[in-house]
Design a protein around this motif. Structure first.
Motif, mmCIF file in Angstrom:
data_model
loop_
_atom_site.group_PDB
_atom_site.id
_atom_site.type_symbol
_atom_site.label_atom_id
_atom_site.label_comp_id
_atom_site.label_asym_id
_atom_site.label_seq_id
_atom_site.Cartn_x
_atom_site.Cartn_y
_atom_site.Cartn_z
ATOM 1 N N THR A 7 3.980 11.434 -4.285
ATOM 2 C CA THR A 7 2.564 11.476 -4.158
ATOM 3 C C THR A 7 2.261 9.975 -3.282
ATOM 4 N N ILE A 8 1.742 9.897 -2.137
ATOM 5 C CA ILE A 8 1.540 8.696 -1.552
ATOM 6 C C ILE A 8 -0.223 8.460 -1.560
ATOM 7 N N LYS A 9 -0.523 7.370 -2.005
ATOM 8 C CA LYS A 9 -1.952 7.250 -2.112
ATOM 9 C C LYS A 9 -2.415 6.447 -0.842
ATOM 10 N N VAL A 10 -3.514 6.882 0.057
ATOM 11 C CA VAL A 10 -4.012 6.412 1.037
ATOM 12 C C VAL A 10 -5.436 5.664 0.741
ATOM 13 N N SER A 11 -5.567 4.555 1.438
ATOM 14 C CA SER A 11 -6.847 3.552 1.423
ATOM 15 C C SER A 11 -7.191 3.497 2.900
ATOM 16 N N LEU A 12 -8.589 3.264 2.594
ATOM 17 C CA LEU A 12 -9.357 3.058 3.890
ATOM 18 C C LEU A 12 -10.240 1.708 3.545
ATOM 19 N N ASP A 13 -9.830 0.626 4.420
ATOM 20 C CA ASP A 13 -10.535 -0.636 4.410
ATOM 21 C C ASP A 13 -10.886 -1.177 5.756
ATOM 22 N N THR A 14 -12.024 -0.671 6.323
ATOM 23 C CA THR A 14 -12.430 -0.900 7.862
ATOM 24 C C THR A 14 -12.154 -2.343 8.426
ATOM 25 N N SER A 15 -12.210 -3.393 7.268
ATOM 26 C CA SER A 15 -12.266 -4.813 7.705
ATOM 27 C C SER A 15 -10.778 -5.096 7.462
ATOM 28 N N SER A 21 -4.164 2.068 4.876
ATOM 29 C CA SER A 21 -2.881 1.569 4.135
ATOM 30 C C SER A 21 -2.383 2.711 3.175
ATOM 31 N N VAL A 22 -1.181 2.885 2.878
ATOM 32 C CA VAL A 22 -0.498 3.643 2.014
ATOM 33 C C VAL A 22 0.436 2.839 0.917
ATOM 34 N N HIS A 23 0.248 3.667 -0.131
ATOM 35 C CA HIS A 23 1.094 3.204 -1.326
ATOM 36 C C HIS A 23 1.684 4.034 -2.323
ATOM 37 N N PRO A 24 3.062 4.329 -2.282
ATOM 38 C CA PRO A 24 4.002 3.241 -1.782
ATOM 39 C C PRO A 24 4.147 3.386 -0.264
ATOM 40 N N SER A 25 4.632 2.660 0.403
ATOM 41 C CA SER A 25 4.881 2.718 1.920
ATOM 42 C C SER A 25 6.355 3.226 2.248
ATOM 43 N N ASP A 26 7.203 3.128 1.133
ATOM 44 C CA ASP A 26 8.584 3.557 1.358
ATOM 45 C C ASP A 26 8.563 4.884 0.354
ATOM 46 N N ASN A 40 -2.655 11.645 -0.477
ATOM 47 C CA ASN A 40 -3.926 11.687 -1.162
ATOM 48 C C ASN A 40 -4.894 10.456 -1.100
ATOM 49 N N PRO A 41 -6.146 10.730 -1.016
ATOM 50 C CA PRO A 41 -7.107 9.653 -1.046
ATOM 51 C C PRO A 41 -6.899 8.704 -2.334
#
Length: 123
Positions: A7-15, A21-26, A40-41
Motif C-alpha cells: 500500500t502506498i499512501k497518497v497526500s495532496l498539499d496544494t502549497s 506526494s506518495v509514501h513510501p516513494s520506493d 490510497n489517500p
C-alpha cells in the motif's frame, strides 16, 4: 497472485511542490512472484479523487477498465478509480517503472511529478 500487497499512501498539499506526494516513494518487491500495489489517500490529507496514472508512457484515466502497459511488461491489471489505484506486478528480476499520479480536487488537477520506484527480484 501471492498475498504480497503493498500500500502506498497518497497526500495532496496544494502549497507543496509537487502537490501530490506518495509514501513510501520506493516499493520493496523483493520476492519473486505476483504482487499487488495499491495507492490510497493518506489519512488527514486534503480531499481528492484519483484522476490518472501514467506509467511506461501510457496514461490510465479514471475510470479505466484496466490493462497492461505493454506486452513484455511485468505490470498488468491497472485500474484507476475515485478512491484507489491498483496494479499487479510480476517480479522476476530488477524492475524500474517511473510513474506519475494525477489527482482531482476542487475542479483542478494536481500531479506527483515523476516518481521512480525500483525493486530487485528475489531469489
Amino acid at each position: 497472485m501471492s498475498n504480497d500487497e503493498h500500500t502506498i499512501k497518497v497526500s495532496l498539499d496544494t502549497s507543496a511542490h509537487p502537490p501530490v506526494s506518495v509514501h513510501p516513494s520506493d516499493v520493496d518487491l523483493k520476492n519473486k512472484g505476483a504482487h499487488k500495489v495499491v495507492w490510497n489517500p493518506a489519512d488527514g490529507t486534503a480531499e481528492f479523487t484519483f484522476y490518472s496514472l501514467r506509467i511506461d508512457g501510457t496514461t490510465y484515466p479514471n475510470p479505466t477498465a484496466g490493462g497492461s502497459p505493454g506486452k513484455n511488461s511485468p505490470l498488468s491489471d491497472i485500474n484507476v478509480s475515485d478512491k484507489k489505484i491498483t496494479l499487479k506486478d510480476k517480479v522476476d528480476g530488477r524492475i524500474d517503472f517511473p510513474y506519475e499520479l494525477v489527482v482531482l480536487s476542487g475542479g483542478k488537477t494536481y500531479s506527483s511529478g515523476e516518481v521512480r520506484p525500483s525493486a530487485d527480484g528475489g531469489t
